[in-house]
Structure formats: C-alpha cells, structure tokens
Design a protein around this motif. Structure first.
Motif, PDB file in Angstrom:
ATOM      1  N   ASP A 119       0.789  -1.233   0.000  1.00 47.26           N
ATOM      2  CA  ASP A 119       0.000   0.000   0.000  1.00 47.26           C
ATOM      3  C   ASP A 119       0.821   1.283   0.000  1.00 47.26           C
ATOM      4  O   ASP A 119       0.283   2.362  -0.247  1.00 47.26           O
ATOM      5  N   ASN A 120       2.120   1.192   0.296  1.00 46.87           N
ATOM      6  CA  ASN A 120       2.937   2.410   0.330  1.00 46.87           C
ATOM      7  C   ASN A 120       4.391   2.054   0.015  1.00 46.87           C
ATOM      8  O   ASN A 120       4.754   0.877  -0.102  1.00 46.87           O
ATOM      9  N   GLU A 125       9.716  -3.182   0.158  1.00 47.67           N
ATOM     10  CA  GLU A 125      10.760  -4.155   0.490  1.00 47.67           C
ATOM     11  C   GLU A 125      10.176  -5.533   0.784  1.00 47.67           C
ATOM     12  O   GLU A 125      10.866  -6.554   0.715  1.00 47.67           O
ATOM     13  N   LYS A 126       8.857  -5.588   1.109  1.00 46.71           N
ATOM     14  CA  LYS A 126       8.202  -6.861   1.360  1.00 46.71           C
ATOM     15  C   LYS A 126       8.225  -7.754   0.120  1.00 46.71           C
ATOM     16  O   LYS A 126       8.230  -8.977   0.216  1.00 46.71           O
ATOM     17  N   PHE A 133      10.415 -17.540  -4.164  1.00 44.78           N
ATOM     18  CA  PHE A 133       9.579 -18.455  -4.937  1.00 44.78           C
ATOM     19  C   PHE A 133      10.316 -18.916  -6.202  1.00 44.78           C
ATOM     20  O   PHE A 133       9.929 -19.883  -6.836  1.00 44.78           O
ATOM     21  N   GLY A 134      11.371 -18.176  -6.587  1.00 46.44           N
ATOM     22  CA  GLY A 134      12.179 -18.578  -7.721  1.00 46.44           C
ATOM     23  C   GLY A 134      11.682 -18.080  -9.055  1.00 46.44           C
ATOM     24  O   GLY A 134      12.056 -18.624 -10.094  1.00 46.44           O
ATOM     25  N   THR A 135      10.830 -17.044  -9.076  1.00 48.79           N
ATOM     26  CA  THR A 135      10.343 -16.496 -10.341  1.00 48.79           C
ATOM     27  C   THR A 135      10.780 -15.045 -10.479  1.00 48.79           C
ATOM     28  O   THR A 135      10.905 -14.320  -9.485  1.00 48.79           O
ATOM     29  N   GLN A 136      11.008 -14.634 -11.724  1.00 46.44           N
ATOM     30  CA  GLN A 136      11.325 -13.238 -12.005  1.00 46.44           C
ATOM     31  C   GLN A 136      10.080 -12.456 -12.395  1.00 46.44           C
ATOM     32  O   GLN A 136      10.079 -11.232 -12.437  1.00 46.44           O
ATOM     33  N   THR A 137       8.986 -13.202 -12.704  1.00 52.59           N
ATOM     34  CA  THR A 137       7.729 -12.545 -13.096  1.00 52.59           C
ATOM     35  C   THR A 137       6.931 -12.271 -11.833  1.00 52.59           C
ATOM     36  O   THR A 137       6.048 -13.046 -11.431  1.00 52.59           O
ATOM     37  N   ILE A 138       7.251 -11.178 -11.193  1.00 53.57           N
ATOM     38  CA  ILE A 138       6.651 -10.858  -9.905  1.00 53.57           C
ATOM     39  C   ILE A 138       6.247  -9.382  -9.902  1.00 53.57           C
ATOM     40  O   ILE A 138       6.992  -8.525 -10.386  1.00 53.57           O
ATOM     41  N   PHE A 139       5.073  -9.108  -9.367  1.00 50.08           N
ATOM     42  CA  PHE A 139       4.536  -7.740  -9.360  1.00 50.08           C
ATOM     43  C   PHE A 139       4.056  -7.399  -7.952  1.00 50.08           C
ATOM     44  O   PHE A 139       3.255  -8.137  -7.361  1.00 50.08           O
ATOM     45  N   GLY A 140       4.534  -6.301  -7.409  1.00 53.20           N
ATOM     46  CA  GLY A 140       4.048  -5.789  -6.141  1.00 53.20           C
ATOM     47  C   GLY A 140       3.004  -4.719  -6.404  1.00 53.20           C
ATOM     48  O   GLY A 140       3.317  -3.695  -7.024  1.00 53.20           O
ATOM     49  N   ILE A 141       1.770  -4.932  -5.973  1.00 53.89           N
ATOM     50  CA  ILE A 141       0.680  -4.003  -6.288  1.00 53.89           C
ATOM     51  C   ILE A 141      -0.158  -3.728  -5.045  1.00 53.89           C
ATOM     52  O   ILE A 141      -0.015  -4.401  -4.011  1.00 53.89           O
ATOM     53  N   SER A 142      -1.047  -2.761  -5.172  1.00 52.75           N
ATOM     54  CA  SER A 142      -2.087  -2.543  -4.173  1.00 52.75           C
ATOM     55  C   SER A 142      -3.388  -2.277  -4.930  1.00 52.75           C
ATOM     56  O   SER A 142      -3.537  -1.214  -5.536  1.00 52.75           O
ATOM     57  N   VAL A 143      -4.279  -3.250  -4.892  1.00 54.14           N
ATOM     58  CA  VAL A 143      -5.552  -3.080  -5.590  1.00 54.14           C
ATOM     59  C   VAL A 143      -6.375  -1.987  -4.925  1.00 54.14           C
ATOM     60  O   VAL A 143      -6.942  -1.117  -5.584  1.00 54.14           O
TER      61      VAL A 143
END
Length: 473
Positions: A119-120, A125-126, A133-143
């Motif tokens: 959310d901010n 850093e979270k 998890f071992g993936t590069q396809t990762i997105f940090g979002i806040s719906v």
C-alpha cells in the motif's frame, strides 16, 4: 478466447482485482474468508485485448466446503492459459503457497506472482521476500490503493492476441456495411408486405436485447437444489454443492451455445427469511435482485419432497415483479411421494396463481431425471417471450374474442375497442386503443389475455396490456 485464472488463499484480494479488471463491482468482496466459493467468469478488456477472467475461491482447508472450493480453484487453473498467483504482501511467504506455486508453474502456463497489499513505498521491500519463490515474473501491487497496477496489466496484455479495432475491421472488409444494408432493406420490404393498421403515432418498440441470447436466473430459497440443477444442466460440477445452507453467496453464471441460442445460466444465492439473513448474505440478496433485473427467464426451483412455504411465494413474487418469463421446476422429485403428481401440481397452481402462465416440470438434479427437457422448454419459452404478433392477426383474434363476450358497459356508457397493436417484446406488450380506457375492467383484461393465449403460444411468458386513447403515448 484465452482464460486468466486468479488463484490464491482467502482474503488476498482476488475478487477486488477481478472487479478492477472488469471496471465494475461484480464479485462480492468481504473481509470474511470464503466469500468467493464458486468460480466466477467474466470477459474483460485488458488494455486493447479481451480475456475471460476466472475469479476463484480461496485455497484453504479445514472443512468439506473449503475442500470443494479448493478443488474448483485448482480445476480453474488447469483450464486457464494465464495464472495470477496472488499473495498477501503484509504476511511472510509460507511453504504451502510456495509448494502450490511450483505445482501450478509445472503446468507450463504463463504465470505471474502477484504480491498484493503493497500500500505504500515503505512496504515495497516486502516484495523482495517473495523472490524466494524462484520467479522473475513478480509484481508488487495494491488493488485497494490502485498502486503499480499498470505494469501487471501490460504483462497480461502481452500474453493475449491482438483484436483489430472497429475501424481496422471496416477497412479490411469494405463490403460488410453494404451487405448489412441489403439485409435491412429486405427485412423492411418483408415487413411492409405483411400490412398493418397502426395508428400513425403507434410504433413497435423492439427490445435492445438479442432474442437469441437467453439469460436464465435459477432462483429459490436455500437448499432447494439450485446449484445441483446448474451442474446437471451443464453436465459438470460448475457450482460448489454442500449441505451448508447458503453455500452460493455470489451469483455465478455460465454461458453455453444450444440450437443457435446463447444461454447464460445465473445461479443466484439462496434466499432466507428476512430475520435469518446475516452479514455477507445481505449483499448476496441485493445482488440476486440485481441479476433478476437483467434476466429474461427465471427457473423457480421448489423442493418437491417437502411442503411449500410462504417464502417460496415471496421469492416467486420477484419473478412477477420483474415481468420475467418463467418455468416452475419441482426438484428432488426422486424423493417426492410417487402417487401425488396431480395433487402437488394442483398445490403449485393454487399457491402461485400469479405465475399461472408458467409450465411445471418435475426433475431430479441428483439423478438427472428429465433434465434434458429443460433446454427445449427454455428455448420455446424464450421464443414465446420474444415473439411479435402482426397487428392484423392480433385484431382478428380479439374480434373473435369480443364476439364471444362483448366488452361490458360502464355506468351505461358503451366501451369500444377500436384496435390493438403490439408495441414491445420481452415480454409481449399490447396496446388496446379505446374510447374510454378506464372503462376496461381487470376481469375483461384477463379474459382477453386468456383468449390470446388460446390463439397464440404464450406459454411461460407474462402478457401485458396497456389501454389508451387514440394518439396517446
């Protein structure tokens, strides 16, 4: 069309992101775990590309109901082309999520790890913790805060085929509009050949809806077998079925093609007595009412194995209120007394007199008894609901009716019916052009309706009359 499944544990924000993709509040969202139990399917446009989005129930354990929800969610992931595995960024990664993520990843689908509730800026850093998890396809979002959504949407769009825009399609097929105009001209000529005696101010109001698309709401109180009926109609376990009352919370729908018709079944939430409606079910009841406003035809599901209740009547009143075509489905017929068919049908007719036009069919969703007949009846009732009777045929039928039983006078004044014309479909609506519209007694309206039902096939559909003076809108 490609399918995108949103997978994850309860309360990670799957339904909120589903609504974000659709740009409307379609799925019910709540802090209560297990709000989404069935798989909701909707078509969304992501940037300039279309995709069918599957909102799944939370992956949790601990009860028979949650096990069934989990099973449905995994099945949806197997059907999908793209998987979004969503987690709650406020919590630390857990081994169970990691294990399931790798199992889904092994399916070879396009897959992204979506860390929601970032959310901010301090919480960014979270996201790093989830790289384990071992993936590069990762997105940090806040719906909820609409943060960092666009990169995810762009990634989704890249996995989808491009759809030509209207202008591009027109340029590629320049003769399409000419062909459409020719068809339209042919239709108008055919209509003129039929002849009419419309008043110059009368105009047929065609429904904006496609008569070949039938939206069927499955409605009834809790535990009468609505979800089981939907599963039987589709020939697959589409809805979660459980003895827990109120298993279906969010109305779900499934669309199939049948005999050149597109049929969308809506499995609505079961309705309880007002005093027993609690928490999230209030939203479910509201959503059920909203879905009925969009439906064309309702399957009123009753439990034939037990006496009918006052609540059944009140639910049936929602069908009448929305002027829907209707079929009364007596479910659990395999558990009903064998020799009481005539008695039970008569009880239906006595109790639901305002749905006198609705045919009654006995079925068993459990044993699939007579389920196949429902499709033919749905299509026939939709044809009746959508039909347009020419003015000449309509007036011939009414003239015959008035010879059998002339219109009664009102306080010694003669009541004249000049002519009638159908001005709308879905449901059929007929204007009666008269000298004194207020002089038409409701009993004579009922007589005319019955006569028209004898002359034309209006089974399963309400028939509405509007008495008015010549030239009155």
């Amino acid at each position: 069309m490609k399918k995108l499944a949103i997978i994850g544990r309860p309360n990670v924000g799957k339904s909120s992101f589903f609504n974000r993709l659709l740009k409307e509040r379609d799925a019910i969202t709540s802090e209560m775990a297990g709000t989404t139990r069935d798989v909701k399917k909707r078509v969304a446009t992501v940037l300039d590309r279309e995709v069918e989005v599957l909102d799944t129930g939370g992956l949790d354990e601990g009860s028979e109901l949650f096990d069934k929800v989990r099973e449905k969610s995994i099945a949806a992931a197997k059907q999908a082309d793209i998987i979004l595995f969503m987690v709650d960024g406020k919590n630390l990664p857990i081994e169970e999520d990691k294990k399931l993520f790798h199992e889904l990843e092994a399916m070879g689908k396009s897959m992204a790890l979506v860390v929601n509730k970032i959310d901010n800026d301090k919480m960014k850093e979270k996201v790093w913790e989830y790289y384990e998890f071992g993936t590069q396809t990762i997105f940090g979002i806040s719906v909820s805060h609409n943060r960092s959504i666009n990169p995810l949407l762009e990634w989704i769009a890249k996995q989808l085929p491009y759809i030509p825009q209207a202008g591009e399609l027109e340029a590629a097929e320049p003769d399409m509009m000419d062909e459409f105009d020719d068809l339209l001209d042919a239709y108008m000529e055919e209509d003129e050949e039929e002849g009419s005696i419309y008043d110059e101010n009368d105009e047929m109001k065609e429904s904006d809806e496609d008569p070949n698309h039938i939206s069927v709401a499955i409605i009834g109180r809790v535990n009468v077998g609505k979800s089981s009926l939907l599963n039987a109609l589709l020939g697959e376990e589409r809805s979660v079925v459980s003895d827990v009352a109120g298993t279906t919370i969010d109305p779900i729908d499934e669309t199939i093609e049948r005999d050149d018709k597109t049929i969308t079944f809506i499995d609505t939430a079961g309705i309880r007595k007002r005093g027993k409606i609690e928490g999230i079910e209030r939203y479910a009841l509201y959503r059920t009412r909203t879905m009925l406003e969009r439906a064309n035809l309702a399957l009123l599901v009753l439990d034939a194995s037990e006496p009918f209740r006052d609540l059944d009547e009140k639910i049936a009143g929602l069908i009448d209120e929305n002027r829907l075509a209707c079929m009364i489905v007596l479910n659990k017929w395999d558990k009903a007394p064998r020799d009481d068919y005539d008695k039970i049908v008569q009880q239906v007719r006595d109790r639901f007199k305002f749905l006198h036009y609705a045919p009654v069919i006995t079925v068993s969703a459990l044993t699939k008894q007579r389920i196949h007949k429902l499709y033919d009846m749905i299509i026939q009732i939709n044809d009746n609901y959508s039909q347009r009777i020419t003015t000449s045929r309509l007036n011939e039928a009414l003239a015959f009716a008035m010879r059998k039983h002339p219109i009664p006078s009102m306080h010694g004044q003669v009541i004249r019916l000049y002519y009638a014309t159908q001005y709308a479909t879905r449901p059929p609506q007929i204007a009666l052009i008269m000298n004194k519209p207020k002089g038409l007694h409701f009993t004579y309206r009922r007589f005319l309706a019955n006569q028209l039902r004898e002359a034309f096939n209006f089974e399963g559909t309400p028939l509405l009359f509007k008495a008015k003076k010549r030239g009155e809108k």
